[in-house]
Design an enzyme around this catalytic site. Structure first.
Site, PDB file in Angstrom:
ATOM      1  N   LYS A  97       7.039  13.997  12.019  1.00 53.78           N
ATOM      2  CA  LYS A  97       5.896  14.514  11.248  1.00 53.78           C
ATOM      3  C   LYS A  97       5.146  15.568  12.067  1.00 53.78           C
ATOM      4  O   LYS A  97       4.687  16.575  11.526  1.00 53.78           O
ATOM      5  CB  LYS A  97       4.961  13.359  10.861  1.00 53.78           C
ATOM      6  CG  LYS A  97       3.637  13.794  10.224  1.00 53.78           C
ATOM      7  CD  LYS A  97       3.853  14.497   8.914  1.00 53.78           C
ATOM      8  CE  LYS A  97       2.688  14.878   8.066  1.00 53.78           C
ATOM      9  NZ  LYS A  97       1.354  15.030   8.515  1.00 53.78           N
ATOM     10  N   HIS A 135       7.104  18.669  11.860  1.00 52.07           N
ATOM     11  CA  HIS A 135       6.867  19.213  10.509  1.00 52.07           C
ATOM     12  C   HIS A 135       5.574  20.032  10.500  1.00 52.07           C
ATOM     13  O   HIS A 135       5.529  21.160  10.004  1.00 52.07           O
ATOM     14  CB  HIS A 135       6.782  18.070   9.479  1.00 52.07           C
ATOM     15  CG  HIS A 135       6.125  18.471   8.189  1.00 52.07           C
ATOM     16  ND1 HIS A 135       4.751  18.578   8.053  1.00 52.07           N
ATOM     17  CD2 HIS A 135       6.644  18.813   6.987  1.00 52.07           C
ATOM     18  CE1 HIS A 135       4.461  18.982   6.828  1.00 52.07           C
ATOM     19  NE2 HIS A 135       5.594  19.124   6.158  1.00 52.07           N
ATOM     20  N   ASN A 136       4.508  19.461  11.049  1.00 51.22           N
ATOM     21  CA  ASN A 136       3.227  20.174  11.042  1.00 51.22           C
ATOM     22  C   ASN A 136       3.288  21.429  11.904  1.00 51.22           C
ATOM     23  O   ASN A 136       2.703  22.456  11.556  1.00 51.22           O
ATOM     24  CB  ASN A 136       2.103  19.257  11.529  1.00 51.22           C
ATOM     25  CG  ASN A 136       1.682  18.257  10.466  1.00 51.22           C
ATOM     26  OD1 ASN A 136       2.490  17.883   9.622  1.00 51.22           O
ATOM     27  ND2 ASN A 136       0.443  17.833  10.494  1.00 51.22           N
ATOM     28  N   GLU A 153       4.921  23.955   9.937  1.00 56.17           N
ATOM     29  CA  GLU A 153       3.935  24.401   8.931  1.00 56.17           C
ATOM     30  C   GLU A 153       3.028  25.487   9.541  1.00 56.17           C
ATOM     31  O   GLU A 153       2.774  26.521   8.911  1.00 56.17           O
ATOM     32  CB  GLU A 153       3.132  23.177   8.504  1.00 56.17           C
ATOM     33  CG  GLU A 153       2.058  23.391   7.494  1.00 56.17           C
ATOM     34  CD  GLU A 153       1.290  22.076   7.236  1.00 56.17           C
ATOM     35  OE1 GLU A 153       1.927  21.040   6.954  1.00 56.17           O
ATOM     36  OE2 GLU A 153       0.052  22.089   7.355  1.00 56.17           O
TER      37      GLU A 153
HETATM   38  P1  NBP Z   1      -9.772  10.213   6.728  1.00 53.89           P
HETATM   39  O1  NBP Z   1      -8.929  10.733   7.826  1.00 53.89           O
HETATM   40  O2  NBP Z   1     -10.992  10.944   6.341  1.00 53.89           O
HETATM   41  O3  NBP Z   1     -10.167   8.692   7.073  1.00 53.89           O
HETATM   42  C1  NBP Z   1     -10.995   7.970   6.209  1.00 53.89           C
HETATM   43  C2  NBP Z   1     -10.765   6.475   6.358  1.00 53.89           C
HETATM   44  O4  NBP Z   1     -10.930   6.085   7.738  1.00 53.89           O
HETATM   45  C3  NBP Z   1     -11.805   5.708   5.549  1.00 53.89           C
HETATM   46  O5  NBP Z   1     -11.196   4.556   5.029  1.00 53.89           O
HETATM   47  C4  NBP Z   1     -12.831   5.357   6.607  1.00 53.89           C
HETATM   48  O6  NBP Z   1     -13.597   4.221   6.285  1.00 53.89           O
HETATM   49  C5  NBP Z   1     -11.926   5.061   7.765  1.00 53.89           C
HETATM   50  N1  NBP Z   1     -12.668   5.050   9.031  1.00 53.89           N
HETATM   51  C6  NBP Z   1     -13.217   6.060   9.734  1.00 53.89           C
HETATM   52 BR1  NBP Z   1     -13.188   7.828   9.253  1.00 53.89          BR
HETATM   53  N2  NBP Z   1     -13.821   5.663  10.845  1.00 53.89           N
HETATM   54  C7  NBP Z   1     -13.670   4.333  10.852  1.00 53.89           C
HETATM   55  C8  NBP Z   1     -14.054   3.333  11.755  1.00 53.89           C
HETATM   56  N3  NBP Z   1     -14.695   3.635  12.875  1.00 53.89           N
HETATM   57  N4  NBP Z   1     -13.730   2.063  11.476  1.00 53.89           N
HETATM   58  C9  NBP Z   1     -13.072   1.744  10.348  1.00 53.89           C
HETATM   59  N5  NBP Z   1     -12.651   2.665   9.445  1.00 53.89           N
HETATM   60  C10 NBP Z   1     -12.963   3.934   9.699  1.00 53.89           C
HETATM   61  O7  NBP Z   1      -8.908   9.977   5.409  1.00 53.89           O
HETATM   62  P2  NBP Z   1      -7.678  10.773   4.787  1.00 53.89           P
HETATM   63  O8  NBP Z   1      -7.925  12.230   4.728  1.00 53.89           O
HETATM   64  O9  NBP Z   1      -7.349  10.020   3.546  1.00 53.89           O
HETATM   65  O10 NBP Z   1      -6.504  10.544   5.844  1.00 53.89           O
HETATM   66  C11 NBP Z   1      -6.033   9.268   6.215  1.00 53.89           C
HETATM   67  C12 NBP Z   1      -4.986   9.462   7.302  1.00 53.89           C
HETATM   68  O11 NBP Z   1      -3.906  10.234   6.754  1.00 53.89           O
HETATM   69  C13 NBP Z   1      -5.478  10.240   8.516  1.00 53.89           C
HETATM   70  O12 NBP Z   1      -4.847   9.784   9.667  1.00 53.89           O
HETATM   71  C14 NBP Z   1      -5.054  11.653   8.228  1.00 53.89           C
HETATM   72  O13 NBP Z   1      -4.884  12.415   9.406  1.00 53.89           O
HETATM   73  C15 NBP Z   1      -3.731  11.418   7.525  1.00 53.89           C
HETATM   74  N6  NBP Z   1      -3.308  12.486   6.613  1.00 53.89           N
HETATM   75  C16 NBP Z   1      -4.228  13.164   5.868  1.00 53.89           C
HETATM   76  C17 NBP Z   1      -3.797  14.158   4.995  1.00 53.89           C
HETATM   77  C18 NBP Z   1      -4.787  14.913   4.124  1.00 53.89           C
HETATM   78  O14 NBP Z   1      -4.348  15.875   3.472  1.00 53.89           O
HETATM   79  N7  NBP Z   1      -6.040  14.522   4.076  1.00 53.89           N
HETATM   80  C19 NBP Z   1      -2.428  14.445   4.882  1.00 53.89           C
HETATM   81  C20 NBP Z   1      -1.522  13.701   5.638  1.00 53.89           C
HETATM   82  C21 NBP Z   1      -1.971  12.732   6.507  1.00 53.89           C
HETATM   83  P3  NBP Z   1     -15.075   4.383   5.678  1.00 53.89           P
HETATM   84  O15 NBP Z   1     -14.888   4.736   4.247  1.00 53.89           O
HETATM   85  O16 NBP Z   1     -15.683   3.059   5.883  1.00 53.89           O
HETATM   86  O17 NBP Z   1     -15.747   5.480   6.453  1.00 53.89           O
END
Ligand code: NBP
Length: 482
Positions: free
Chosen positions: A183, A186-187, A190
């Site tokens: 992955k 991949h990035n 990208e």
């Molecule tokens: P985020 O990367 O914004 O993470 C949000 C989640 O992490 C929420 O459930 C939040 O809980 C939780 N969280 C955080 Br922030 N700090 C926390 C803590 N201290 N303790 C417990 N929970 C915590 O969400 P996302 O954009 O959906 O991405 C999720 C994963 O997928 C990441 O690793 C990201 O790099 C990866 N990813 C993202 C994308 C994209 O396009 N966004 C694409 C591919 C992969 P809360 O709601 O309680 O704050």
């Protein structure tokens, strides 16, 4: 009836993956640190589905079928460790934790090993495709404990993107952090694809003086060729997008690129492994340079604005640019696959490069027609050391060479920065040169540091030192590479 899988993390990726799993008939239990988000989700997008909520980790664990499968879709890093630490005392041997976030692969290596000692299986999985991919079919790259894969495979392959032949863009990548490594690459690719497109855009805009509508048409046409890809497609949309005043929105966007680390990790790994991943690394540096906005503005004032006009037949230049972009893209992928090959050898992952290309064929940001050709190349020779040696890609590189050189030379002549296209060409020139000037370099090293050298007229592995000045001694430095 208990849940098939639990997902922790209800931000954009978690919510959409859960809805996708639900569409495919899986019963998902959803949990989030901030409990209100569970309610918001259940009463919002998940209303009327089979998705159930869990307000504590104990409730999540109790609601799952054995062996339990719990997927973390949370911020990478300490948050993942913290959830693992809290989950482990609640789980049974044979249960499975999956990290679907953008984790750096050494963390996954560490977690697989640590959890193995506790009898818990761990999968580190790359998930690509952003919000839409997560909802309707991402590219999924799982690696880690192989014992866990048969339990997770049906769910992941059901929700993943499919190729035009209905093959899932998801397969087992390898042990330990192999999934997250792939992955990461991949990035990195990208980053390279995006940078190459921006270089072509700048050449057309500044060099050829083209309008945004003209450039949009070019990208639409390019998308009908070997360059057919998601990123070329969205570029044509972006170039055609007008702001409320009717002007192209893209020109109102500040020219400083952000980055979240995966491109940088790819470059760092390439340096660690001694792989000349020049194009991706140049693309990371191009983002770094873009972020020095204030300095660039000052420097332009100091050195004067360049008039980067490219004379000649516009259509001929556009076709040359298309060929340069395609050839550079081949080099980028060739370098990325070189890196994966080295990592696979070093870590004993036994990566299947054709499968990697297949996983990237749909759902992810770099999805393109081109990846089918890469898969074909690895079907012909699974140990291909340089993608450009495959007859299909070699043919393109040879046919594009003259146009590619013209574009690179012109960009240098008129001062349009094209670090990725030009470095790709320089890489190929170096890679196809049997004798490079490293002989002189070795002489310099031996001259000042007695680092020794090998000779072309003696067996490899025999090292020599010369007292170049007559003043040095005969003692040489120890010969090793780091
Ligand atoms: P985020 O990367 O914004 O993470 C949000 C989640 O992490 C929420 O459930 C939040 O809980 C939780 N969280 C955080 Br922030 N700090 C926390 C803590 N201290 N303790 C417990 N929970 C915590 O969400 P996302 O954009 O959906 O991405 C999720 C994963 O997928 C990441 O690793 C990201 O790099 C990866 N990813 C993202 C994308 C994209 O396009 N966004 C694409 C591919 C992969 P809360 O709601 O309680 O704050």
């Amino acid at each position: 009836m208990k849940g098939d899988i639990g997902v922790i993390g209800l931000a954009v990726m978690g919510q959409n993956l859960i809805l996708n799993m639900n569409d495919h008939g899986y019963k998902v239990v959803a949990h989030n640190r901030t409990a209100e988000k569970v309610d918001d989700f259940l009463q919002g997008p998940a209303k009327g589905t089979n998705i159930v909520g869990a307000y504590s980790l104990q409730e999540l664990v109790d609601k799952l079928e054995s062996p339990r499968k719990i997927m973390l879709m949370v911020r990478a890093g300490d948050v993942v460790d913290s959830f693992i630490d809290k989950l482990v005392p609640l789980l049974d041997k044979g249960d499975i934790i999956i990290d679907g976030g953008n984790t750096n692969f050494p963390d996954t290596n560490r977690r697989v090993a640590a959890l193995k000692e506790k009898g818990i299986h761990f999968i580190g999985s790359g998930v690509s495709g952003g919000e839409e991919g997560a909802r309707f079919g991402p590219s999924i790259m799982p690696g880690g404990s192989p014992e866990a894969w048969p339990f997770v495979k049906p769910i992941f392959q059901a929700i993943s993107a499919k190729t035009e032949n209905d093959e899932p863009c998801c397969d087992w990548v390898g042990n330990d952090g192999a999934g997250h490594f792939v992955k990461m690459v991949h990035n990195g690719i990208e980053y390279g694809d995006m940078q190459l497109i921006t270089e072509a855009y700048q050449f057309m805009k500044d060099g050829l003086g083209m309008t945004h509508d003209e450039m949009q048409s070019v990208f639409i046409e390019w998308n009908k060729t070997e360059l057919n890809s998601y990123l070329v497609e969205i570029t044509s949309d972006i170039l055609g997008y007008k702001d409320t005043d009717g002007e192209p929105l893209v020109e109102k966007i500040l020219d400083t690129a952000g980055q979240k680390g995966t491109g940088k990790w790819t470059g760092i790994n390439a340096l660690d492994m001694g792989i000349p991943l020049t194009l991706i690394t140049e693309s990371v540096f191009a983002r770094c340079l873009s972020s020095l906005k204030d300095q660039r503005v000052e420097a332009e004032e100091l050195f004067g604005k360049k008039e980067s006009i490219v004379e000649g037949d516009k259509q001929v230049w556009i076709e040359a640019l298309r060929q340069a972009l395609l050839a550079s893209k081949i080099i980028s992928y060739a370098q990325g696959f070189m890196l994966m090959r080295e990592a696979s050898n070093e870590n004993g992952w036994d990566l299947n490069y054709g499968n990697v290309a297949l996983m990237w064929r749909g759902g992810c940001i770099i999805r393109s027609a081109f990846l089918s050709n890469i898969r074909d190349a690895y079907d012909i020779d699974s140990e291909l050391s340089f993608l450009g040696s495959d007859s299909y890609f070699k043919g393109i590189l040879e046919n594009s060479m003259s146009a590619w050189r013209k574009v690179a030379a012109k960009s240098m002549e008129v001062g349009i920065p094209m670090p990725s296209m030009t470095s790709a060409l320089t890489f190929l020139d170096g890679y196809t040169t049997a004798r490079l000037p490293a002989n002189l370099l070795q002489a310099q090293r031996d001259y000042f540091g007695a680092h020794t050298y090998e000779r072309v007229d003696k067996p490899k592995g025999e090292f020599f030192h010369t007292n170049w000045t007559g003043k040095g001694g005969d003692v040489s430095s120890t010969t090793y590479n780091s």
